[in-house]
Motif scaffolding. Structure first.
Motif, short mmCIF file in Angstrom:
data_model
loop_
_atom_site.label_atom_id
_atom_site.label_comp_id
_atom_site.label_asym_id
_atom_site.label_seq_id
_atom_site.Cartn_x
_atom_site.Cartn_y
_atom_site.Cartn_z
N THR A 75 23.92 -27.63 -0.08
CA THR A 75 23.90 -29.01 0.33
C THR A 75 22.63 -29.57 1.08
OG1 THR A 75 25.68 -29.61 2.01
CG2 THR A 75 26.61 -30.08 -0.70
N ASN B 128 22.47 -36.62 2.81
CA ASN B 128 21.85 -37.80 2.54
C ASN B 128 21.82 -39.03 3.12
OD1 ASN B 128 21.64 -40.08 1.26
ND2 ASN B 128 22.80 -39.11 -0.99
N ASP C 104 24.55 -33.78 -0.48
CA ASP C 104 24.89 -34.15 -2.04
C ASP C 104 23.75 -32.77 -2.33
OD1 ASP C 104 25.22 -36.33 -3.46
OD2 ASP C 104 23.60 -37.09 -2.09
N HIS D 48 28.71 -34.19 -4.77
CA HIS D 48 28.59 -34.89 -3.82
C HIS D 48 29.93 -34.49 -2.63
CE1 HIS D 48 27.42 -38.95 -2.32
NE2 HIS D 48 28.65 -39.31 -2.55
N THR E 224 31.17 -36.47 0.91
CA THR E 224 31.52 -36.91 2.23
C THR E 224 33.23 -36.94 3.36
OG1 THR E 224 33.30 -39.06 1.36
CG2 THR E 224 30.67 -39.56 0.71
#
Length: 211
Positions: free
Chosen positions: A63, A66, A89, A103, A105
């Motif tokens: 990842t 972003n 991401d 994705h 967070t």
């Protein structure tokens, strides 16, 4: 005196017998309770095995930060000390998913990196960056999603190619398509390279899918 001794011994014997009976009764009740719980667990286990299949899970992916989404959501993390919003991401390959995108967070506590720290910008041995409210999804090529949550702490890394690493539990929380109702958990082995804002991940565990 002999009569008193006899009476005392008799009373003591009765007390011991009564105490023994009470102890045996309590032990019997405890055994019944344990047996009842065990039976309930067995029933639950049989139900789960009839309705779910358990398979190994292994994912290798990367990842990257972003930054655009982070900047666009300055108030996404508003519960101190977890006030640093992070969005990742990436893509990779996993069992039961094949090629996928992801994705993720989470909200981090970056106190150890702030100017007020003894070594700002650097994680010393024994220091960490805790993170919470981690949520993410693996998205298969056909659009099916596998959801997961995570929390833990980022640690300084001894690996020559990385700055940080984290080894925490992730938990599957359902999904869409063939992953609807999915359960399971596993362990992360993830390594962060600050120069490229890239994290390399190797996650292993078990995935429980409805039959």
């Amino acid at each position: 005196m002999k009569t008193l001794n006899f009476v005392a011994l008799t009373a003591l014997s009765v007390s011991l017998i009564f105490a023994c009976d009470v102890s045996q009764a309590i032990e019997g009740l405890q055994q019944e309770e344990v047996s009842e719980i065990t039976e309930q667990e067995k029933v639950a286990g049989r139900w789960f095995n009839r309705h779910y299949r358990t398979v190994p899970f292994k994912a290798n992916f990367f990842t990257v930060l972003n930054e655009e989404e982070v900047v666009a959501n300055p108030d996404a993390c508003d519960t101190p000390p977890f006030t640093a919003y992070n969005v990742q991401d990436g893509s990779g390959e996993a069992t039961h998913l094949g090629r996928f995108t992801t994705h993720i967070t989470f909200c981090g506590d970056i106190t150890e990196l702030l100017p007020g720290d003894d070594s700002p910008g650097v994680l010393e041995p024994g220091e960490s960056l805790p993170y919470d409210s981690g949520v993410g999804s693996f998205i298969a090529s056909n659009g099916d999603k596998l959801y997961f949550t995570a929390s833990g702490e980022v640690l300084p890394s001894d690996h020559p190619d990385y700055d940080f690493e984290f080894h925490d539990v992730f938990i599957f929380t359902g999904g869409t398509g063939r992953f609807a109702g999915a359960k399971g958990r596993g362990m992360m082995d993830s390594f962060v390279d600050l120069a490229t804002d890239r994290t390399d991940h190797r996650w292993t565990g078990t995935l429980k899918l409805p039959k």
